[in-house]
Design a protein around this motif. Structure first.
Motif, mmCIF file in Angstrom:
data_model
loop_
_atom_site.group_PDB
_atom_site.id
_atom_site.type_symbol
_atom_site.label_atom_id
_atom_site.label_comp_id
_atom_site.label_asym_id
_atom_site.label_seq_id
_atom_site.Cartn_x
_atom_site.Cartn_y
_atom_site.Cartn_z
ATOM 1 N N VAL A 115 7.482 19.132 30.657
ATOM 2 C CA VAL A 115 6.600 18.762 29.599
ATOM 3 C C VAL A 115 5.388 19.588 28.750
ATOM 4 O O VAL A 115 5.002 20.278 30.127
ATOM 5 C CB VAL A 115 5.628 16.935 29.932
ATOM 6 N N GLY A 116 4.861 19.593 27.976
ATOM 7 C CA GLY A 116 3.858 21.308 28.163
ATOM 8 C C GLY A 116 3.539 21.515 26.292
ATOM 9 O O GLY A 116 4.514 20.959 25.382
ATOM 10 N N ALA A 117 2.674 22.050 26.422
ATOM 11 C CA ALA A 117 2.548 21.872 25.000
ATOM 12 C C ALA A 117 2.944 22.942 24.229
ATOM 13 O O ALA A 117 3.713 22.903 22.644
ATOM 14 C CB ALA A 117 0.861 23.688 24.830
ATOM 15 N N GLU A 118 3.563 24.353 24.808
ATOM 16 C CA GLU A 118 5.016 25.388 24.521
ATOM 17 C C GLU A 118 6.100 25.668 25.134
ATOM 18 O O GLU A 118 5.973 26.337 25.870
ATOM 19 C CB GLU A 118 3.838 26.492 23.810
ATOM 20 N N LEU A 119 7.144 24.553 24.053
ATOM 21 C CA LEU A 119 8.355 24.527 25.597
ATOM 22 C C LEU A 119 9.473 25.124 24.341
ATOM 23 O O LEU A 119 9.171 24.725 23.356
ATOM 24 C CB LEU A 119 8.595 23.511 26.585
ATOM 25 N N ALA A 120 10.072 25.231 25.213
ATOM 26 C CA ALA A 120 11.412 25.823 24.279
ATOM 27 C C ALA A 120 12.444 24.557 24.454
ATOM 28 O O ALA A 120 12.478 24.110 25.423
ATOM 29 C CB ALA A 120 12.173 26.793 24.951
ATOM 30 N N PRO A 141 -1.293 15.279 36.161
ATOM 31 C CA PRO A 141 -2.113 16.438 36.290
ATOM 32 C C PRO A 141 -2.277 16.984 34.912
ATOM 33 O O PRO A 141 -3.581 18.112 34.477
ATOM 34 C CB PRO A 141 -1.745 16.952 37.436
ATOM 35 N N ALA A 142 -1.382 17.223 33.399
ATOM 36 C CA ALA A 142 -1.474 17.941 32.461
ATOM 37 C C ALA A 142 -2.432 17.031 31.914
ATOM 38 O O ALA A 142 -3.300 17.799 30.366
ATOM 39 C CB ALA A 142 -0.179 18.049 31.833
ATOM 40 N N GLY A 143 -2.672 16.141 31.544
ATOM 41 C CA GLY A 143 -3.884 15.398 30.953
ATOM 42 C C GLY A 143 -3.137 15.012 29.324
ATOM 43 O O GLY A 143 -2.001 14.392 29.406
ATOM 44 N N GLU A 144 -4.218 14.950 28.568
ATOM 45 C CA GLU A 144 -3.670 14.963 27.126
ATOM 46 C C GLU A 144 -3.106 16.592 27.008
ATOM 47 O O GLU A 144 -3.991 16.785 26.272
ATOM 48 C CB GLU A 144 -4.402 14.427 26.168
ATOM 49 N N ILE A 145 -1.774 16.009 25.365
ATOM 50 C CA ILE A 145 -1.543 17.773 25.567
ATOM 51 C C ILE A 145 -1.215 17.227 23.866
ATOM 52 O O ILE A 145 -0.873 16.280 23.361
ATOM 53 C CB ILE A 145 -0.094 17.966 25.644
ATOM 54 N N SER A 146 -1.771 17.999 22.884
ATOM 55 C CA SER A 146 -2.407 17.669 21.668
ATOM 56 C C SER A 146 -1.101 17.925 20.960
ATOM 57 O O SER A 146 -0.641 17.048 20.058
ATOM 58 C CB SER A 146 -4.098 18.203 21.274
ATOM 59 N N ALA A 147 -0.486 19.088 20.959
ATOM 60 C CA ALA A 147 1.403 19.072 20.375
ATOM 61 C C ALA A 147 1.861 19.227 21.315
ATOM 62 O O ALA A 147 1.692 20.313 21.586
ATOM 63 C CB ALA A 147 0.735 19.324 19.221
ATOM 64 N N GLY A 148 2.661 19.033 21.860
ATOM 65 C CA GLY A 148 3.478 19.450 22.936
ATOM 66 C C GLY A 148 4.804 18.706 22.522
ATOM 67 O O GLY A 148 5.721 18.242 21.996
ATOM 68 N N THR A 149 5.287 19.469 23.371
ATOM 69 C CA THR A 149 7.123 18.767 24.025
ATOM 70 C C THR A 149 7.290 18.030 25.490
ATOM 71 O O THR A 149 6.502 19.000 26.239
ATOM 72 C CB THR A 149 7.959 19.952 23.508
ATOM 73 N N VAL A 150 8.350 17.147 25.121
ATOM 74 C CA VAL A 150 8.690 16.298 26.521
ATOM 75 C C VAL A 150 10.388 16.268 26.727
ATOM 76 O O VAL A 150 10.911 16.721 25.414
ATOM 77 C CB VAL A 150 8.550 14.986 26.471
ATOM 78 N N ILE A 151 10.858 17.417 27.371
ATOM 79 C CA ILE A 151 12.514 17.284 27.253
ATOM 80 C C ILE A 151 12.569 16.568 28.465
ATOM 81 O O ILE A 151 12.314 16.130 30.097
ATOM 82 C CB ILE A 151 12.081 19.406 28.146
ATOM 83 N N VAL A 152 13.793 15.824 28.547
ATOM 84 C CA VAL A 152 14.565 14.717 29.260
ATOM 85 C C VAL A 152 15.542 15.063 29.576
ATOM 86 O O VAL A 152 16.423 14.939 28.479
ATOM 87 C CB VAL A 152 14.216 13.508 28.093
#
Lengths: 453, 430, 467, 420
Positions: free
Chosen positions: D54-59, D35-46
């Protein structure tokens, strides 16, 4: 009639020098065909397709001593001629089937009645179809009732070289020699494509591919050329001639131009390869048989002077026959080539005229303006040419052998019946006269022997 | 050229994806109509087609709203019906993968249904259609190398050679070889074939009464698989006819006796020597399918083969349908009929043997086979005698839809024709 | 009358007669037709289609010589490359193609194809004419005699930029037969496709295929040592055959040797007229084959498949043998177990002649992508290879392997104008051939699709162009 | 020898199932496929092997290892359908291949999830092409198995080279129809349908009468007990049936048959599917497409064309792409195939879905993988560029949250010989 005969000049010379036992006899298995004496004959008022292209309305044809004496309009009938009223009827030359297996693949089909494929080695040029012919094959009479007066009987197509063909007069006979067309040139049956490669490839033997076919063809021609070279050398320098070899004798006969090549070949590209092979070894291919893709290279075949013997209807039984079209013969004809409708089948062989009709109708549908006078050549004059008999049969011209069919209607129609058929001026079929309808020995005492079939 | 390709593509796609296309209302006028129905031949008349069916036919049909097609006095016949072919089941005879007419699967003999696996894109279909064939009876055959224990080849299906769906009706007959082939399948003797056949039908009757016991494993051992038994139930219940191929006169008599005693409906096929027992066939009310050009004594069961067969059977009162020359050569069906006419059959009877008679034989005469109000509009306008070589269809309709007058073979022709045409302006017609 | 067809043949014989150097007064009389091995029997009838003068302007041009010309101009006249470079003026009378943002390469050459000899539909036995699997040595067969010009695969390859192909017999035999090099043009006969003047090749196969084929039948070869014994025996016979012809031509007396088609081909190799194309996967087997060649004095042009070429790259460079290989294929049998994606790149960096080939009717449609995967792998391994260099793997290098580098394979003045105009870098997965020329004649234009040449699909599903 | 060494290495490298570290991939262009589609500059936390966020501005959580993905592209791990990964080492070496059963009594019952090889050297090769999961599918092998209508049951596996590699066993039953099915049924399509109908009737009968069967009663059965049992979920519409078929008319008949019989179907092949795309879409049947299939290999696929995938998609069909015509060694061509499909008209996002979420959905594992969404297992690939381009390479591959070594046996070979 000045002809060298069946044998090369050089082999003839050898026969004289070395003796008949070790070298080919002058004319082994010679024809004993005898023209039956018959009174002179006049057909009057018929529409005559002469096989030369002419289409004569209200024509007259005179036959005497087994030959065509005169043909035209307004010819007076001399005294002493049997006069046949041809009004409303059509006359054509006797039909010639350029591809038949009658007598070598006989009815009824039984486990051993197939005598046409010596499928034991890729090259069996040493076998002769006439040594398989069963003159009592009931199918001969049926073909006669369909107006067929001459047939080329060929070995089958399982091998690259199937053997020698034989040209027969379609007369009731007890021996094959009585049917052999006197002084007709021999032919050799060659087969391209799927049949040989399937037959031998399945046995793990060569040929298994089309390139294997060609390699074996070429090897055979090299051997034949070398055989001919050694015979020539023996003749010119007096040395030991090679031992007689029946296989090479047939092939050398082709190289010397005495034996005609009848080549079963479907695809256009394979025909192009075979033409080049002929060039490599200096022989000419007389006729491509089946040749379902001939229309794709019609101008080439016309230029090379190679006849195309084909069907109108048959197609699709195997990959190489997938591109057959009804217009094949008309398109060859339109390109100036030698188009032939053949049968390769005992049922179709009874109605070559209808098969030509199908082709004619298809050609006209495609916009090719072809008259009946032209189309009749496909089953008369053109096969005569393919069989090397164009100077003797296939057309109704003065001096030609009087092979005639009197049709009840336009011969290209399904409704047309061959009412009467003559070979060398002698009646061999009459729908109204049971004397001409006698079945072969085989059917005597069997169901339906009396039926006209 | 591309436009034409695209059009064909669209047509075939539309046919494939959508159901039956909408057929327009039209009137074929000024025609000589061989109706093959009660109206006989109408020397100058019209046919009104609406919603894919024949709405009216006669000398005076008024239809001011309909598009008018002037037949120019040419002859119109019902679409021809090819009986006993592989149309839709076969592409190239020698290519096994392109051939769905026969199975070697043990347990699936009578259960084999030719109505599955039909290929409406088969390149044989337009070729047959261009000779006026609009429907066909697709019949199973026996796979090569199958012999004993495969008495039945399977079930025939009626198919339509244009538009969707291709399948017209399933299970129009059960195919069975007797005579020489049947003997071979029963281990070498005709008597064995008839004996096993009787035993099988007894099994089928038993099975039909005792399905529940069968499912509990409480029946005797049957000769056939459940699928085959089930497939034969309609035969013993006289809802499906046996299509029995047989040639020798004595074999025909045996088949007639078998049908009488077992009370099953049969259609005889082949019947090379049928003329010798024509009266008996007629008395039994059994129809026949035959190939009228078969006159070779091609086997010991066909020594009496003759071109007079059709005429003599018809004269004796037998309902006769004609067969073509098989698969790729189905288009010769009409020439076969013409040859029967040349051999003495009346022209109307020749035409009937490729239209209304096969429709009757396979129970399709409620839908096709003649030009009568209410029937599906399979119509062919002919440019000449439909049974003769020089006559050709000039328009073909199936269920009221005009069919393209093209096939792969006309495409090939048109690709290579320019090279041999004296003037490039000459156009080709089908 | 019946001998009229002989006339051109005799003329050809006369033309050839002067060719062998020791033509003394005692030279043997002309042999009967077909007895002399030197006659070319199935000559090319290829004629280039009419071509127009074309100027392609603004493209990135990979010339196949290693160069990459940005914003280049390419002039084509009379079917040949006239000029290529940046900033060339376009003379009058040239059709101008605006190729800005697009790429131009030489026509793609597939050095290993079976199109036409194993044709579509390829699950049909009758279409399989590729392996004359009847004897370990079938050097007498010629692939051109199996070739079906109507194979739909030719059309698809042409639309993917393939302008020249070498068609080989299969690898079931030690000696599979002669290869044929064809122009990828619509044709009715193989003669009309044959690349004029291209040398013949001989297909030789190492390793598993011949030993499995014949060993499985209880015949030799059943092992790799059996393979080698089979080659050597054949070369001995060929050398003796060549010796006997030489002797006869020199002395002009006695019987000439009986012409033998199998030995004709092998002797042609010994005389350097026929190129050896050797299906061989493993490094150790390639090394043995090089020694076999040395023993009998012939050269191997190319190792095909050669999945272990990277292990002996310097050896191949020294022996001047090309390596034609894939990028992605591996692992389906033991001898291809060690195939790596970097094979071509490593051979290239060693200074060798690396080729990406297809051996497949699907892959031939994306040889550029297969080269791209090889290039990518090479770069991943730290090798610096430019697109301009990598394009040679499917253009200049296969031309060299096939002995036609004087005619095609690069964009240089005088070469045949075999060209592809791509809508993107040919090393992109999204690149499509917008236009393809053979000898300056446009043979494919993606914007104007035409019905395909092959008759097979006429009137069948799939006849319409996009494929 | 080398293989054995590698295998030992791989075993040594097996981490505990839950021992995955916490990782933050930062600065990437993220194609989530969710649903988040494409994030041009983001972060994935595993974390714990799953996607924590997952998101654009994640700590970035404390203690997380940071993977700098600047300039790269992150995608879900690819799922290759119709593969035999893990079931074959060398195709032509029978002993190394476990992809087919020739047993007379184990056809439908053949379960490919059993006997897979986590040490297979093919897995790292495929992984280097961004593939983290595979739908492994049984094959037909050997001649003369005419009665073997079913090949067996497929499974979904991961490519992390751990013993617990089976994501989900028995996800579908494999059945060949069309030309191949006809051949198995003795030569005719009609016989294949007749046999299939008979078998399904038998299976339903068996399911109702297991007791009778086990007492030796019940009607005679065409299949073994194991096969009957395996087919019960198929007959009841619980297990999808992968039907291999190419010709348009075959597809239409299969759809009708499935509707009549209440079967769930996944089409495999369907090279003429584009001709009947609306019918497939209406039936909501997913299709596994070979994006390179454009040759008329046989009379059943004369209509094969490169835009099949694009046309099916346009008609609303869920498509799944396969690689290398299903050959395990060629799985790595999956991304090139997707690129080619794009070049021939498939929208980019649809191509990505066809190698990620679509196969996950078709085979019932979309709740676990197939997109970059919170809570899903962390199958992630960081690419140097467009993942479909040959000139791009993976910079990092995660399977279930574990970063995989970017090596494989062919690379070891490369390095050995390049060093010379």
């Amino acid at each position: 009639m000045k002809r060298i005969g069946k044998l090369a000049g050089l082999t003839l010379a050898l026969a004289l020098a070395v003796g008949a036992a070790a070298q080919p006899a002058d004319a082994p298995f010679a024809s004993t065909y005898q023209r039956r004496e018959a009174p002179p004959l006049a057909i009057v008022g018929a529409r005559i397709l002469t096989g030369t292209g002419a289409d004569l309305a209200d024509g007259t044809i005179l036959v005497r001593d087994g030959r065509v004496e005169a043909v035209g309009q307004g010819i007076a009938v001399p005294d002493g001629y049997e006069r046949i009223d041809g009004r409303g009827r059509w006359v054509t030359p006797g039909l010639i089937d350029a591809h038949s297996h009658l007598g070598v693949s006989s009815s009824p089909q039984t486990p051993l009645s197939g005598d046409h494929n010596e499928g034991t080695a890729p090259n069996t040029a040493e076998v002769w179809a006439e040594h398989s012919v069963w003159p009592q094959d009931p199918q001969f009479r049926l073909a006669r009732a369909g107006g067929v007066t001459t047939l080329l009987v060929l070995p089958g197509s399982s091998n690259l070289f199937g053997g020698r063909s034989v040209t027969l007069r379609n007369v009731p006979a007890v021996t094959v020699q009585e049917m052999k067309f006197p002084d007709a040139p021999y032919g050799v049956k060659m087969a391209c494509g799927e049949n040989p490669k399937r037959t031998f490839g399945a046995r793990g033997r060569s040929p298994a591919t089309r390139m294997g076919n060609v390699a074996l063809f070429r090897r055979a021609w090299i051997e034949a050329a070398d055989y001919a070279r050694r015979i020539e050398r023996a003749r010119s320098s007096g040395g030991e001639p090679p031992r007689r070899d029946l296989q090479l004798e047939t092939l050398a006969g082709v190289l010397d131009g005495d034996i005609l090549v009848h080549n079963h070949c479907y695809r256009a590209d394979e025909m192009a390869v075979m033409i080049d092979m002929g060039r490599e070894f200096g022989f000419r291919i007389g006729t491509f048989h089946h040749a379902t893709e001939a229309y794709k290279i019609a101008p080439v075949l016309a230029r090379e002077g190679i006849c195309v013997a084909t069907w109108a209807s048959s197609w699709g039984s195997k990959m190489e026959a997938l591109d057959a079209i009804e217009e094949n013969a008309p398109m060859i004809h339109a390109a100036g080539g030698c188009a032939i409708i053949h049968s390769d089948d005992a049922t179709l062989g009874q109605r070559l005229n209808q098969e030509a009709g199908i082709a004619l109708a298809a050609g006209r549908g495609a916009g090719l303006a072809i008259g009946e006078g032209e189309a009749i050549k496909w089953i008369t004059a053109n096969p005569a040419r393919a069989l090397g008999l164009a100077d003797r049969v296939g057309t109704l011209e003065p001096g030609r052998m009087a092979d005639l069919v009197l049709w009840s209607a336009n011969p290209f129609s399904v409704h047309a019946m061959a009412e009467r058929v003559w070979i060398d001026g002698a009646a061999v079929w009459d729908r109204a006269d049971s004397r001409y309808q006698a079945p072969s020995d085989f059917l005597l005492g069997q169901p339906g022997q009396g039926a006209p079939r | 050229m591309i436009a034409r390709l695209a059009l064909m593509l669209l047509l075939s796609l539309a046919a494939m994806a959508a159901g039956p296309a909408r057929a327009e209302t039209f009137l074929i006028a000024n025609a000589r109509i061989a109706t093959m129905g009660r109206a006989g031949t109408i020397e100058r008349g019209s046919i009104l087609v609406r919603d894919g069916r024949i709405a009216a036919v006669g000398a005076d049909v008024a239809a001011p709203d309909a598009r008018r097609i002037d037949a120019g006095g040419r002859i119109v016949t019902p679409g021809l019906i090819a009986s006993g072919t592989g149309l839709g089941l076969i592409e190239v005879r020698s290519v096994d993968a392109a051939n769905d007419r026969a199975t070697r699967l043990p347990g699936i003999s009578a259960a084999f249904d030719a109505g599955y696996g039909l290929n409406p894109d088969s390149l044989l279909v337009p070729v047959a259609r261009l000779s006026g064939i609009t429907r066909a009876i697709a019949t199973p055959t026996y796979a090569e190398g199958t012999g004993a224990e495969r008495l039945f080849a399977g079930q025939a299906a009626a198919v339509t050679l244009g538009g969707q769906p291709m399948l017209m009706r399933r299970g129009v007959a059960m195919v069975l070889a007797l005579g020489e082939d049947g003997a071979e399948r029963a281990g070498g003797a005709r008597g064995a074939a008839l004996t096993s056949l009787r035993a099988i039908l007894a099994d089928v009757r038993d099975f039909a009464r005792r399905r529940a016991a069968y499912d509990r494993g409480e029946t005797r051992d049957y000769l056939l698989s459940r699928a085959d038994l089930e497939a034969l139930v309609p035969v013993v219940e006289r809802r499906m006819k046996l299509l029995v191929s047989v040639n020798r006169a004595s074999d025909i008599r045996d088949a007639l006796a078998f049908a009488r005693e077992e009370r099953v409906g049969i259609i005889l096929e082949g019947v090379a020597e049928g003329w010798r027992v024509a009266a008996e066939i007629a008395a039994a009310g059994v129809p026949v399918l035959l190939t009228p050009v078969d006159n070779l004594p091609a086997s010991f069961e066909a020594l009496g083969a003759t071109l007079d067969n059709a005429r003599l059977l018809q004269r004796a009162g037998v309902l006769v349908g004609f067969q073509g020359n098989g698969n790729h050569r189905e288009r010769e069906l009409r020439y076969n009929a013409g040859n029967a006419v040349a051999a003495g059959l009346a022209w109307e009877q020749g035409l009937a043997a490729v239209t209304i008679n096969p429709a009757r034989i396979f129970g399709l005469d409620d839908r096709v086979g003649s030009i009568e109000p209410g029937k599906e509009a399979d119509l062919v306008i002919w440019n000449g005698d439909p049974l003769d070589t020089l006559g050709r269809p000039s328009a073909i309709f199936i269920r009221g839809e005009a069919q393209p007058m093209r096939s792969r073979q006309t495409e090939l022709r048109d690709r290579y024709l320019p090279a041999v045409l004296p003037s490039p302006s000459q156009g080709a017609e089908p | 009358m019946r001998h009229t067809v002989l006339l051109p043949l005799i003329a050809a014989l006369a033309a050839c007669a002067g060719a062998p150097p020791p033509a003394a007064p005692s030279a043997p009389a002309a042999l009967r037709a077909g007895l002399d091995p030197v006659v070319e029997a199935y000559p090319s009838t290829y004629r280039a289609a009419p071509a127009e003068r074309v100027a392609i302007v603004g493209a990135t041009i990979l010339t196949g010589t290693g160069a990459e010309i940005a914003d280049g101009t390419l002039l084509v006249a009379d079917g040949r490359i006239e000029a290529v470079g940046a900033g060339l003026a376009v003379p009058e009378g040239y059709g101008r193609i605006d190729a800005r943002g697009r790429w131009v390469t030489p026509g793609i050459i597939d050095a290993h194809s079976h199109l036409g000899v194993w044709s579509q539909p390829d699950n049909v036995e009758a279409q399989n004419d590729v392996n004359e699997l009847t004897e370990p040595n079938t050097a007498q067969v010629w692939a051109e005699h199996s070739l079906w010009p109507q194979d739909p695969g030719f059309d698809l390859a042409r639309e993917a930029g393939v302008t020249t192909l070498m068609i080989l017999p299969g690898s079931g035999n030690l000696f599979g037969g002669r290869t044929v090099t064809v122009r990828n043009v619509p044709a009715m006969s193989v003669q009309a496709m044959r690349f004029p003047g291209a040398p013949y090749g001989l297909k030789v196969a190492c390793g598993e295929n011949p030993m499995r084929t014949y060993g499985g039948r209880g015949r030799s070869p059943a092992s790799r040592m059996g393979n080698v014994a089979g080659y050597r025996r054949a070369w001995i016979e060929a050398a003796d055959y060549a010796r006997r012809w030489d002797a006869w031509r020199r002395t002009g007396t006695g019987d000439p040797p009986r012409r033998d088609l199998q030995l004709d081909t092998l002797a042609g190799v010994l005389e350097g007229e026929i190129l050896v194309h050797n299906h061989c996967y493993r490094a150790d087997e390639m090394a043995v084959m090089l020694d076999v060649a040395r023993e009998f004095g012939f050269r191997i042009s190319t190792f095909h498949h050669a999945s272990e070429a990277y292990k002996i790259a310097p050896l191949l460079v020294r022996a001047d043998v090309c390596a034609a290989t894939w990028t992605n294929w591996w692992g389906y049998k033991m001898e291809v177990f060690d195939a790596i994606e970097e094979n071509a790149a490593i051979v290239d960096r060693a200074g060798g002649c690396a080729i990406i080939h297809s051996d497949d009717a699907v892959l031939v449609q994306r040889l550029n992508q297969e080269a791209a995967a090889a290039l990518s792998a090479g770069r991943r391994a730290g090798l610096t290879i430019s697109e301009g260099e990598a394009i040679r793997w499917i253009t200049a290098n296969p031309a060299r392997a096939l002995g036609i580098s004087g005619e095609t394979g690069t964009i240089e003045p005088g070469k045949r104008a075999d060209l592809v105009l791509w809508n993107a870098s040919p090393f992109s997965i999204y690149a499509l051939a917008d236009r393809v020329w053979i000898d300056g004649a446009l043979v494919h234009d993606r914007s104007r699709p035409e019905p395909r040449h092959s008759d097979f699909l006429l009137g069948q599903p799939g006849q319409e162009p996009a494929r | 020898m080398i293989a054995r060494l590698l295998a030992l290495l791989a075993i040594a490298a097996w981490p505990g199932a839950a021992a995955a570290e916490t990782v933050a991939i930062v600065g990437a262009r993220i194609l989530t496929g969710g649903p988040a589609g494409e994030i041009s500059a983001g972060t994935v936390i595993v974390r714990d092997g799953r996607i924590a966020a997952v998101g654009a501005e994640l700590a970035v959580p404390a203690g997380a290892r940071i993977v700098d993905a600047a300039g790269g592209v992150v995608t879900p791990g690819f799922v290759v359908a119709d593969s035999t990964l893990g079931a074959v080492e060398v195709s032509q070496v029978p002993a190394s291949a476990d992809r087919a059963s020739r047993s007379a009594d184990i056809s439908a019952a053949f379960d490919l999830s059993l006997g897979l090889n986590p040490d297979s050297i093919l897995l790292p090769v495929a992984r280097l092409a961004g593939i983290t999961r595979a739908v492994v599918t049984p094959r037909y092998e050997g001649g003369g198995d005419r009665l073997r209508l079913f090949a067996g049951q497929a499974a979904v596996i991961d490519l992390g080279q751990r013993p617990d590699m089976v994501t989900r066993p028995r996800v579908a039953m494999v059945l060949q129809m069309g030309e191949g099915g006809a051949e198995r049924a003795g030569g005719a399509r009609g016989a294949a349908f007749a046999a299939l109908r008979t078998i399904l009737e038998d299976v339903r009968h068996f399911a109702r009468h297991r007791g009778d069967y086990d007492r030796g009663g019940g009607r005679p059965q065409t299949l073994s007990r194991a096969d009957l049992e395996a087919l019960v979920p198929v007959a009841e519409g619980r297990m999808p049936l992968i039907v291999q078929a190419e010709r348009a008319s075959d597809i239409v008949e299969i759809l009708a048959f499935a509707r009549d019989q209440g079967l769930r179907v996944i089409l495999d092949g369907a090279s003429e599917g584009w001709r009947v795309a609306p019918a497939i879409a209406r039936a909501q049947v997913p299709v596994i497409v070979d994006p390179f299939a454009n040759l008329p290999h046989g009379f059943a696929e004369l209509g094969a064309r490169l835009d099949n995938a694009a046309r099916l998609h346009a008609a609303g069909v869920d498509i799944v792409l396969k690689a290398g015509s299903g050959a395990a060694h060629r799985a790595r061509e999956l991304r090139y195939g997707a690129g080619n499909a794009v070049a021939h008209g498939l929208p980019y996002a649809a191509a990505l879905a066809a190698v990620t979420i679509n196969p996950a959905r078709a085979f019932g594992v979309a709740d676990r993988i197939g997109s970059i969404e919170q809570g899903k297992e962390a199958d992630l690939v960081l690419w140097s560029g467009d993942p479909f381009e040959p000139l791009s390479q993976p910079r990092a591959v995660f399977v279930r949250g574990v970063e995989q070594p970017l090596t494989a046996r062919p690379l070891e070979l490369r390095d050995r010989y390049m060093a010379r």
